[in-house]
Design a protein around this motif. Structure first.
Motif, PDB file in Angstrom:
ATOM      1  N   ARG A  14       4.085 -40.353   1.069  1.00 18.90           N
ATOM      2  CA  ARG A  14       4.279 -41.740   2.040  1.00 18.90           C
ATOM      3  C   ARG A  14       3.250 -41.784   2.862  1.00 18.90           C
ATOM      4  NH1 ARG A  14      10.631 -43.158   3.432  1.00 18.90           N
ATOM      5  NH2 ARG A  14      11.023 -43.884   1.451  1.00 18.90           N
ATOM      6  N   PRO A  15       2.715 -43.169   3.059  1.00 17.06           N
ATOM      7  CA  PRO A  15       2.067 -43.262   4.287  1.00 17.06           C
ATOM      8  C   PRO A  15       2.737 -43.153   5.567  1.00 17.06           C
ATOM      9  CG  PRO A  15       2.386 -45.320   3.079  1.00 17.06           C
ATOM     10  CD  PRO A  15       3.185 -44.324   2.677  1.00 17.06           C
ATOM     11  N   PRO A  16       1.842 -42.374   6.405  1.00 13.81           N
ATOM     12  CA  PRO A  16       0.308 -42.580   6.871  1.00 13.81           C
ATOM     13  C   PRO A  16      -0.274 -41.365   6.289  1.00 13.81           C
ATOM     14  CG  PRO A  16       1.309 -41.379   8.965  1.00 13.81           C
ATOM     15  CD  PRO A  16       2.541 -41.892   7.831  1.00 13.81           C
ATOM     16  N   LEU A  42       3.767 -50.645  15.967  1.00 12.58           N
ATOM     17  CA  LEU A  42       3.408 -49.427  16.182  1.00 12.58           C
ATOM     18  C   LEU A  42       2.829 -48.651  14.941  1.00 12.58           C
ATOM     19  CD1 LEU A  42       5.586 -47.215  18.428  1.00 12.58           C
ATOM     20  CD2 LEU A  42       3.396 -47.529  19.088  1.00 12.58           C
ATOM     21  N   ARG A  98      -2.216 -48.621   4.290  1.00 12.14           N
ATOM     22  CA  ARG A  98      -1.219 -48.237   3.462  1.00 12.14           C
ATOM     23  C   ARG A  98       0.189 -48.542   4.146  1.00 12.14           C
ATOM     24  NH1 ARG A  98      -2.519 -43.117  -0.577  1.00 12.14           N
ATOM     25  NH2 ARG A  98      -4.639 -43.448  -0.883  1.00 12.14           N
ATOM     26  N   ASN A  99       0.294 -48.047   5.332  1.00 16.74           N
ATOM     27  CA  ASN A  99       1.533 -48.179   5.966  1.00 16.74           C
ATOM     28  C   ASN A  99       1.860 -49.430   6.210  1.00 16.74           C
ATOM     29  OD1 ASN A  99       3.780 -47.338   7.845  1.00 16.74           O
ATOM     30  ND2 ASN A  99       2.588 -48.328   9.121  1.00 16.74           N
ATOM     31  N   CYS A 129       8.180 -44.255  12.617  1.00 13.80           N
ATOM     32  CA  CYS A 129       7.475 -43.388  11.824  1.00 13.80           C
ATOM     33  C   CYS A 129       7.919 -43.572  10.379  1.00 13.80           C
ATOM     34  CB  CYS A 129       7.943 -42.052  12.244  1.00 13.80           C
ATOM     35  SG  CYS A 129       7.239 -41.463  14.164  1.00 13.80           S
ATOM     36  N   ALA A 130       9.172 -43.603   9.997  1.00 14.13           N
ATOM     37  CA  ALA A 130       9.687 -43.869   8.731  1.00 14.13           C
ATOM     38  C   ALA A 130       9.168 -45.317   8.288  1.00 14.13           C
ATOM     39  CB  ALA A 130      11.131 -43.659   8.701  1.00 14.13           C
ATOM     40  N   LEU A 131       8.728 -45.313   7.233  1.00  7.55           N
ATOM     41  CA  LEU A 131       8.131 -46.584   6.326  1.00  7.55           C
ATOM     42  C   LEU A 131       9.530 -47.284   6.122  1.00  7.55           C
ATOM     43  CD1 LEU A 131       6.133 -48.440   4.671  1.00  7.55           C
ATOM     44  CD2 LEU A 131       6.841 -46.960   2.727  1.00  7.55           C
ATOM     45  N   THR A 132      10.410 -46.759   5.719  1.00  6.03           N
ATOM     46  CA  THR A 132      11.619 -47.601   5.441  1.00  6.03           C
ATOM     47  C   THR A 132      12.472 -48.301   6.512  1.00  6.03           C
ATOM     48  OG1 THR A 132      12.500 -45.395   5.015  1.00  6.03           O
ATOM     49  CG2 THR A 132      12.218 -46.772   3.183  1.00  6.03           C
ATOM     50  N   ASP A 133      12.138 -47.475   7.835  1.00  7.86           N
ATOM     51  CA  ASP A 133      12.719 -48.126   9.140  1.00  7.86           C
ATOM     52  C   ASP A 133      11.958 -49.157   9.494  1.00  7.86           C
ATOM     53  OD1 ASP A 133      15.042 -46.210   9.386  1.00  7.86           O
ATOM     54  OD2 ASP A 133      13.701 -44.816  10.748  1.00  7.86           O
ATOM     55  N   LEU A 165      -2.902 -45.417   7.292  1.00  4.42           N
ATOM     56  CA  LEU A 165      -2.281 -46.245   8.174  1.00  4.42           C
ATOM     57  C   LEU A 165      -2.668 -47.766   7.409  1.00  4.42           C
ATOM     58  CD1 LEU A 165      -3.674 -45.220  11.736  1.00  4.42           C
ATOM     59  CD2 LEU A 165      -1.641 -44.899  10.927  1.00  4.42           C
ATOM     60  N   ASN A 199       9.640 -37.229   9.032  1.00  2.63           N
ATOM     61  CA  ASN A 199       9.711 -38.379   9.891  1.00  2.63           C
ATOM     62  C   ASN A 199       9.188 -39.619   9.404  1.00  2.63           C
ATOM     63  OD1 ASN A 199      10.634 -37.199  12.490  1.00  2.63           O
ATOM     64  ND2 ASN A 199       8.857 -35.825  12.441  1.00  2.63           N
ATOM     65  N   SER A 200       8.784 -39.709   8.086  1.00  2.00           N
ATOM     66  CA  SER A 200       8.351 -40.709   7.349  1.00  2.00           C
ATOM     67  C   SER A 200       9.536 -41.403   6.393  1.00  2.00           C
ATOM     68  CB  SER A 200       7.292 -40.316   6.343  1.00  2.00           C
ATOM     69  OG  SER A 200       6.152 -39.821   7.012  1.00  2.00           O
ATOM     70  N   MET A 201      10.606 -40.641   6.652  1.00  2.00           N
ATOM     71  CA  MET A 201      11.986 -41.025   6.093  1.00  2.00           C
ATOM     72  C   MET A 201      13.109 -41.395   6.683  1.00  2.00           C
ATOM     73  SD  MET A 201      12.449 -38.246   2.902  1.00  2.00           S
ATOM     74  CE  MET A 201      12.139 -36.727   3.823  1.00  2.00           C
ATOM     75  N   ALA A 202      13.834 -42.364   6.584  1.00  2.00           N
ATOM     76  CA  ALA A 202      14.954 -42.879   7.563  1.00  2.00           C
ATOM     77  C   ALA A 202      16.161 -41.880   7.285  1.00  2.00           C
ATOM     78  CB  ALA A 202      15.392 -44.319   6.952  1.00  2.00           C
ATOM     79  N   PRO A 251       2.952 -45.469  12.464  1.00  2.00           N
ATOM     80  CA  PRO A 251       3.641 -44.190  12.413  1.00  2.00           C
ATOM     81  C   PRO A 251       3.027 -42.939  13.271  1.00  2.00           C
ATOM     82  CG  PRO A 251       2.694 -44.774  10.245  1.00  2.00           C
ATOM     83  CD  PRO A 251       2.198 -45.693  11.195  1.00  2.00           C
ATOM     84  N   PHE A 252       3.770 -42.423  14.201  1.00  2.00           N
ATOM     85  CA  PHE A 252       3.055 -41.852  15.381  1.00  2.00           C
ATOM     86  C   PHE A 252       3.372 -40.144  15.136  1.00  2.00           C
ATOM     87  CE2 PHE A 252       6.908 -44.062  16.711  1.00  2.00           C
ATOM     88  CZ  PHE A 252       7.488 -42.999  17.248  1.00  2.00           C
ATOM     89  N   GLU A 281      17.991 -41.828   4.041  1.00  2.00           N
ATOM     90  CA  GLU A 281      17.417 -41.288   2.916  1.00  2.00           C
ATOM     91  C   GLU A 281      17.489 -39.638   3.056  1.00  2.00           C
ATOM     92  OE1 GLU A 281      13.873 -44.161   1.935  1.00  2.00           O
ATOM     93  OE2 GLU A 281      13.708 -43.233   3.907  1.00  2.00           O
ATOM     94  N   ARG A 307       6.474 -55.517   1.212  1.00  2.00           N
ATOM     95  CA  ARG A 307       7.828 -55.407   1.052  1.00  2.00           C
ATOM     96  C   ARG A 307       8.675 -56.350   1.759  1.00  2.00           C
ATOM     97  NH1 ARG A 307       9.513 -48.784   0.443  1.00  2.00           N
ATOM     98  NH2 ARG A 307       7.699 -48.521  -0.806  1.00  2.00           N
TER      99      ARG A 307
END
Lengths: 310, 310
Positions: free
Chosen positions: B281-283, A111, A126-127, A88-92, A124, B57-60, A113-114, B63, A134
Motif C-alpha cells: 500500500r502507498p506510501p 497530510l 501513489r497515495n 496514515c491509512a489510505l482507506t481512512d 507519496l 498504519n496503512s490500514m483502517a 501518510p506520516f 480492515e 477513488r
C-alpha cells in the motif's frame, strides 16, 4: 473522473480550529460549532478544521465526521471549510475526503501518510493519486499539507509538480508549515500561476506571502487573534500593512513562547471565561500554571482581547 | 479494574506478519491467514500482526479487525497473537485493544501516538493509562512498542517504570526496535525481574537478549526465516547457539541491504512462487527489479529456502 469546473477558491485567513473535549475526552460538538461560528464572524475566510492544532490525529475518523456534519448543519458555510483528511491509512483518507466533498467543503487539507519515514516521492504520489481517483469527484480541491517539523514527511516541489501536472484544478494548493520562508517562496515562484494557491502556516509570513502571490495563511493563532490577522489580509496593499503585520507578529511571538496547542486552549479558556476549553487529548497536556500565567499576562500587557467571545 | 490473573505469557520468536493486498489494495484475508498458519507451523511462537512490517498504519481499524477475526476463526490460537493496537487516536487504540482482548489475544503491542513529536512522558502515560482503564479487562497484556527510528516517539525507561508501577501484570513487556543494544540491555536489567518481558526487534540481538533475560524476539525476518530463528531460541543454552546465531545474522544482513518491508514481500513472492505478495500500500513501494534480483540471488547463494511455503 470528470474535469474540474471553475469554482471560487478559499482565500484569506483560515484557522486550524482547536477542538474542545468534554470531561470524558469526547469531542464537545456544541462548543466546537460555537467557536467556529465566532471565528467566521471575527474575520476568518475559512476554517481548516482537523489540522495539527485541532488534535485531529488524536481523533477517530467517525469522531471527525460527526463534528464536520454538525458544522455544516449548524450554519457554517461548507464552501469555507478545508478539513484535514490525510491519514496514515489510505482507506481512512479516502473515507474522510469523500465525506468532505459530499458535504460540499471548499477543499481538503491533506497530510501525507506520516508513519513511515524516508518514503519516496513515488510512494507519496501513489497515495495522493489513489485518494483523488477513488473519490473521483470534480468538486474535490486538494491542498497539500507540508509540515515536516511534525509529520517528518515532506511534500517536495518535485512531488507538487507531478501531482499538479496529473491533476490540474483538483490539486489546488498547499499549506506550508515548514517555517522556512525560502521554501514558501519557492512554492510560490514555481506554482502560483498554475492554479496552485499557497498558504503559509504562520501569520508571521502573511504579508510577505501576499506580496509574493500567496492567497492568505492558515495559522494556529487564527484561533484567538482572527480579527487583526484578517485585517492584514484585507489591507495588504495599504500604507498601514507593515504596521498591521508588526502587530500580529508581536502577538504570535508571545503565544509561541509556550507550547502552541495548549496555549491556544488556555487563551480561549481565559479570555472566553470558559475553563472547559483547557482540556487536551493525550499525548498532549495542558500548560503548567506558570506557563498559563505567563502567556495571559503578556497578552494582557500587549492589549490583547478576544471581542465578543464568551 | 480487577487484578491480573496468572496466565501463560508468549515467549519465543514472533513475526510481525506482512499483509498481502489484492489488486485493489484491499487486504487479502485468505492469503494472510495462510501465511500466518505457515509461520506457526514453521517455528513461530506467536504472531505480532499489525506491526510496522505489516503496514498496519496503512490500514483502517475495521480492515485490521476483519483480518484478526479471520485469523482466530481460521484456527490460529488467539493466545499466540500479539496484534498492534496503538494508534494516534486514543479512541482507535481503545477500540482495537478492546476487540483484541475480546478475541482472547495473548497480548497487544502498543505504539505510542506518533503524530506529535517531543511529547512529554506525562502525555504518553495518560495515553496508555486511558487505554488500559477504558478496556478495563484483567486479561489485557500490554507490550510497549519502542521504535524511535520510525515513530520518532520513544518509550523511555522512566515511562516504563511509571506504567509498570501503576499497572503491574497488565503492562507485560516491550518490543525494543531501537536497534540500540545498550537500551535493550538497560530495559532488561531494570525490569526483567518485575514481570516485564523484553523482546528485541531484530534477531541479530536474539541470543544476547536471551542470555540477558529476554524472552525471544519480534523480528521482520521472522516472516521468511522463522525456522532457523526459532532454532536459536530453542537451543540457546546449547553449544551450537553461537553458530546458529551467526547463521540467522548472516541471512538478516542480506535482507536488510534493501528496503525491509518490500524485501520481505518480494522474498515471500519469489520463494513461495506467488507474485501477488509483492504488492504494497502507498506510501511504500515494491523493490526495483535490481533490488529484487540482488536479494534473491544472495539468499539463494547462502542456501536460503522457505520450506513448504507455496
Amino acid at each position: 473522473m470528470k474535469p474540474a469546473t471553475a469554482q471560487k477558491r478559499i482565500e484569506g485567513v483560515l484557522a486550524p480550529v482547536i477542538t474542545p473535549f468534554r470531561r470524558d475526552l469526547s469531542p464537545d460538538v456544541d462548543r466546537f460549532v460555537k467557536h467556529c461560528r465566532w471565528l467566521m464572524r471575527s474575520g476568518c475566510a475559512g476554517l481548516a478544521v482537523f489540522g495539527t492544532n485541532s488534535e485531529a490525529n488524536s481523533m477517530a475518523v467517525e469522531e471527525k465526521l460527526e463534528l464536520l456534519e454538525a458544522l455544516v448543519t449548524g450554519g457554517v458555510p461548507a464552501a469555507s471549510l478545508m478539513p484535514g483528511t490525510g491519514h496514515c491509512a489510505l482507506t481512512d483518507s479516502v473515507k474522510m475526503t469523500r465525506e468532505a466533498v459530499r458535504m460540499g467543503c471548499g477543499g481538503v487539507l491533506m497530510l501525507p501518510p506520516f508513519y513511515y519515514k524516508g518514503v519516496s516521492d513515488e510512494g507519496l504520489f501513489r497515495n495522493f493519486s489513489e485518494v483523488i481517483e477513488r473519490v473521483g469527484d470534480e468538486r474535490l480541491r486538494v491542498y497539500l499539507y507540508h509540515i515536516p517539523p511534525v509529520s517528518n514527511v515532506p511534500i517536495t516541489l518535485e512531488l507538487i509538480e507531478r501531482l499538479l501536472t496529473r491533476y490540474p484544478g483538483v490539486v489546488a494548493g498547499a499549506k506550508d508549515s515548514s517555517g522556512d520562508w525560502s521554501n514558501t517562496k519557492a512554492m510560490l515562484d514555481r506554482f502560483k500561476d498554475r492554479g496552485f494557491d499557497v498558504f503559509p502556516g504562520s501569520e508571521v509570513f502573511l504579508l510577505d506571502g501576499l506580496r509574493a502571490g500567496g492567497k492568505g495563511c492558515i495559522t494556529a493563532t487564527g484561533n484567538v487573534n482572527p480579527g487583526p490577522i484578517s485585517d492584514v489580509f484585507r489591507n495588504f496593499r495599504s500604507a498601514e500593512a507593515d504596521k498591521l503585520q508588526a502587530g500580529i507578529t508581536a502577538t504570535r511571538k508571545i503565544v509561541q513562547k509556550v507550547p502552541m496547542i495548549p496555549a491556544l486552549k488556555a487563551i480561549t479558556a481565559h479570555f472566553g471565561n470558559d475553563p472547559e476549553w483547557k482540556r487536551l487529548r493525550p499525548p498532549l497536556v495542558e500548560l503548567s500554571a506558570e506557563q498559563e500565567k505567563q502567556v495571559v499576562t503578556e497578552l494582557r500587557a500587549a492589549g490583547f482581547s478576544m471581542p465578543s467571545l464568551g
